[in-house]
Design an enzyme around this catalytic site. Structure first.
Site, mmCIF file in Angstrom:
data_model
loop_
_atom_site.group_PDB
_atom_site.id
_atom_site.type_symbol
_atom_site.label_atom_id
_atom_site.label_comp_id
_atom_site.label_asym_id
_atom_site.label_seq_id
_atom_site.Cartn_x
_atom_site.Cartn_y
_atom_site.Cartn_z
ATOM 1 N N SER A 185 0.918 -1.196 0.034
ATOM 2 C CA SER A 185 -0.006 0.115 0.174
ATOM 3 C C SER A 185 0.813 1.318 -0.110
ATOM 4 C CB SER A 185 -0.930 -0.150 1.210
ATOM 5 O OG SER A 185 -0.298 -0.122 2.341
ATOM 6 N N HIS A 213 -5.231 -3.477 -2.576
ATOM 7 C CA HIS A 213 -5.192 -2.609 -3.565
ATOM 8 C C HIS A 213 -4.979 -3.274 -5.241
ATOM 9 C CE1 HIS A 213 -4.668 1.065 -1.283
ATOM 10 N NE2 HIS A 213 -4.186 0.180 -0.429
ATOM 11 N N LYS A 244 -11.958 0.432 -1.194
ATOM 12 C CA LYS A 244 -11.033 1.006 -1.930
ATOM 13 C C LYS A 244 -11.572 1.026 -3.537
ATOM 14 C CE LYS A 244 -7.507 1.209 1.189
ATOM 15 N NZ LYS A 244 -6.853 0.171 2.360
HETATM 16 C C1 LIG Z 1 -6.628 0.051 3.497
HETATM 17 C C2 LIG Z 1 -5.993 -1.437 3.833
HETATM 18 C C3 LIG Z 1 -6.562 -2.206 4.677
HETATM 19 C C4 LIG Z 1 -7.863 -1.704 5.668
HETATM 20 O O1 LIG Z 1 -8.974 -1.796 5.116
HETATM 21 P P1 LIG Z 1 -10.156 -0.554 5.627
HETATM 22 O O2 LIG Z 1 -11.063 -0.957 4.602
HETATM 23 O O3 LIG Z 1 -9.624 0.601 5.329
HETATM 24 O O4 LIG Z 1 -10.436 -0.775 7.086
HETATM 25 C C5 LIG Z 1 -6.112 -3.298 5.010
HETATM 26 N N1 LIG Z 1 -5.041 -3.825 4.186
HETATM 27 C C6 LIG Z 1 -4.427 -2.893 3.280
HETATM 28 C C7 LIG Z 1 -3.147 -3.753 2.401
HETATM 29 C C8 LIG Z 1 -4.966 -1.717 3.081
HETATM 30 O O5 LIG Z 1 -4.408 -0.972 2.030
#
Ligand SMILES: *Cc1c(COP(=O)(O)O)cnc(C)c1O
Length: 396
Positions: A185, A213, A244
Site C-alpha cells: 500500500s 489494492h 477502495k
Molecule cells: C486499506 C487497507 C486495509 C484496511 O482496509 P479498510 O477497509 O480501510 O479498513 C487493509 N489492508 C491493506 C493492504 C490496506 O491498504
C-alpha cells in the site's frame, strides 16, 4: 522509563501544530461532494491524486441506483450482529458474489478491512502458532498478529531467500501462516506470489493474501493477483476491503467452505460487532458487477497507471518498484518531501505525503493514486506540475 501520556499528547500535537504553521499539514482536508478525478477540497477545485476510488465507482450510476434501492428495501441498518439478528438476504448475496468473483467456495464479510485482518489472524492463529509476514504488510495485519498471541517473524520485503530462511527454521510449529499484501500500500509493488506460494507448499504453511489494492487494479479483468500471474488455487485465504476500488465500507475473507464456516462460527468481530448496513452491502455487490460488466474501466486504469508512472520516471523521479495504481514518489528527507508536497498542492494537484513512522525512516515520499477517470490531459497536467516542482527543489 516510559514517557507519560501527557508528554505523548503534547509531542504529537506539537508536531502537527508546527506542520500547520508551515502550511505543511496535508492531512484531514475536507472534501466537498463526491470524490472524483476533479474534486473540490476546502473551496478549491483540485486534480485528485490521493483517492482509492480507482475505477470511479463512487459515482457510477448503477452503483448509486443500487444504494438508493437498498435504503428503500432495508432502511438504514441491519439491527444486530451477524451471528444473531443482523444477517440479511443482502449479506448472503454479497458473500456469494465475492466467492464467485474470487473463485472460492464461500466468503464472509466484516465491518471494515482493518477489522477483517484482525478477525482472520486472531481466529486462525493462536499462541504456539507461527505467523510469517512480509516486512511491509499493512498495519492491520501487524495489529492482528499482535492480538493473536502467535509467534511472529518478518521477512525482508518481497525477498524470497529471507522468507525461505524463516520457513526452513519453522519445523517445530504445527500451524504456520504466511501473510502478504498483493500490492503493497505504500510502494505499489506486487508480491512475488508464484514463488511465495511454492515455498508455502514446500514448507506446509498456509498463505493469506491481502488484496486491498489489487482488486479492480491488476489482472487483465481486475480480478487481482492470481489473474495477474496466471495462477489458480495458490492462496488459502483471500482478504479484501470494500473501501477502495469497491467504495462502500467493510472487508471480506474468501476461501474454502469449512474455513469460512469456521470463521462465521468463531471470529469475535463477527459475533460481537454489528453487521454492515445493507446499503453498504448492496453498494459493494453492485461494484463487483460493474467490474465484471465493464472491463474497459480496468483497461483505462491500467493505461493511466503506465502513462503516469513512465512520465515520472522519464523526468528522473524514483518511483521504486511500483507497477500499479499506487505510485510512490520517493524523496527521502522529510523537509524536502513536505516542500514538494506543498508546491504540488499549490498548483492544484491533491496529493499527500507519507512520512516516518508510516514508512521506514529515511524513505519519506509522496504517494500518488492513479484513477481510471483521469483523462490523458489530467495526467499530462499533473506530470507538468511534478516536473516544475521537482526541478525547482533540485529533486530531479
Ligand atoms: C486499506 C487497507 C486495509 C484496511 O482496509 P479498510 O477497509 O480501510 O479498513 C487493509 N489492508 C491493506 C493492504 C490496506 O491498504
Amino acid at each position: 522509563m516510559a514517557i507519560s501520556l501527557e508528554q505523548r499528547i503534547e509531542e504529537t500535537n506539537e508536531r502537527a501544530k508546527r506542520m500547520k504553521e508551515n502550511d505543511s499539514f496535508f492531512y484531514l482536508k475536507s472534501i466537498e461532494g463526491s470524490s472524483g478525478a476533479h474534486t473540490r477540497i476546502e473551496g478549491r477545485e483540485m486534480l485528485m491524486f490521493a483517492s482509492y476510488n480507482y475505477l470511479g465507482l463512487i459515482s457510477h450510476p448503477k452503483v448509486k441506483e443500487a444504494a438508493k434501492k437498498a435504503i428503500d428495501e432495508y432502511g438504514t441498518g441491519a439491527a444486530g450482529v451477524r451471528f444473531l439478528a443482523g444477517t440479511t438476504r443482502a449479506h448472503e448475496e454479497l458473500e456469494k458474489k465475492i466467492a464467485q468473483f474470487k473463485k472460492t467456495d464461500d466468503a464472509v464479510t466484516y465491518s471494515s478491512g482493518y477489522v477483517t485482518n484482525l478477525a482472520a489472524l486472531t481466529t486462525l492463529c493462536q499462541r504456539g502458532d507461527l505467523l510469517i509476514m512480509d516486512k511491509l504488510v499493512h498495519a492491520s495485519i501487524i495489529d492482528g498478529c499482535i492480538l493473536s498471541g502467535a509467534n511472529h517473524r518478518s521477512f525482508l520485503h518481497n525477498d524470497m531467500d529471507s522468507l525461505e530462511r524463516i520457513l526452513a527454521q519453522s519445523d517445530g510449529y504445527q500451524n504456520k501462516l504466511i501473510v502478504i499484501d498483493a500490492v503493497y500500500s505504500m510502494d505499489g509493488d506486487i508480491a512475488n506470489l508464484p514463488e511465495i506460494s511454492r515455498l508455502a507448499k514446500k514448507y506446509k504453511a498456509k498463505l493469506m493474501v491481502d488484496e486491498a489494492h489489487s482488486i479492480g487494479v491488476i489482472g487483465k479483468t481486475g480480478h487481482g493477483i492470481e489473474e495477474y500471474f496466471g495462477l489458480e488455487n495458490s492462496v488459502d485465504i483471500y482478504m479484501g476491503t470494500l473501501s477502495k476500488t469497491i467504495p462502500a465500507i467493510g472487508g471480506y475473507l474468501a476461501g474454502d467452505k469449512d474455513l469460512i464456516s469456521f470463521l462465521k462460527l468463531s471470529s469475535r468481530p463477527f459475533i460481537f460487532s454489528a453487521s454492515l448496513p445493507p446499503v453498504a452491502v448492496l453498494t459493494a455487490k453492485a461494484c463487483f458487477e460493474v467490474i465484471e460488466n465493464e472491463p474497459e474501466l480496468v483497461v483505462q486504469l491500467q493505461k493511466n497507471m503506465k502513462q503516469f508512472r513512465e512520465g515520472l520516471q522519464e523526468m528522473g523521479y524514483n518511483t521504486g518498484n511500483s507497477e500499479t495504481a499506487i505510485v510512490p514518489i520517493m524523496v527521502g528527507d522529510e523537509e524536502k518531501t513536505l516542500q514538494l508536497c506543498k508546491k504540488i498542492n499549490e498548483e492544484g494537484v491533491f496529493i499527500c505525503p507519507i512520512l516516518f513512522p508510516a514508512v521506514p525512516r529515511g524513505t519519506n515520499r509522496l504517494r500518488a493514486h492513479v484513477l481510471a477517470s483521469h483523462t490523458a490531459e489530467d495526467i499530462e497536467k499533473a506530470l507538468d506540475i511534478f516536473k516544475q516542482a521537482g526541478k525547482s527543489l533540485g529533486i530531479i
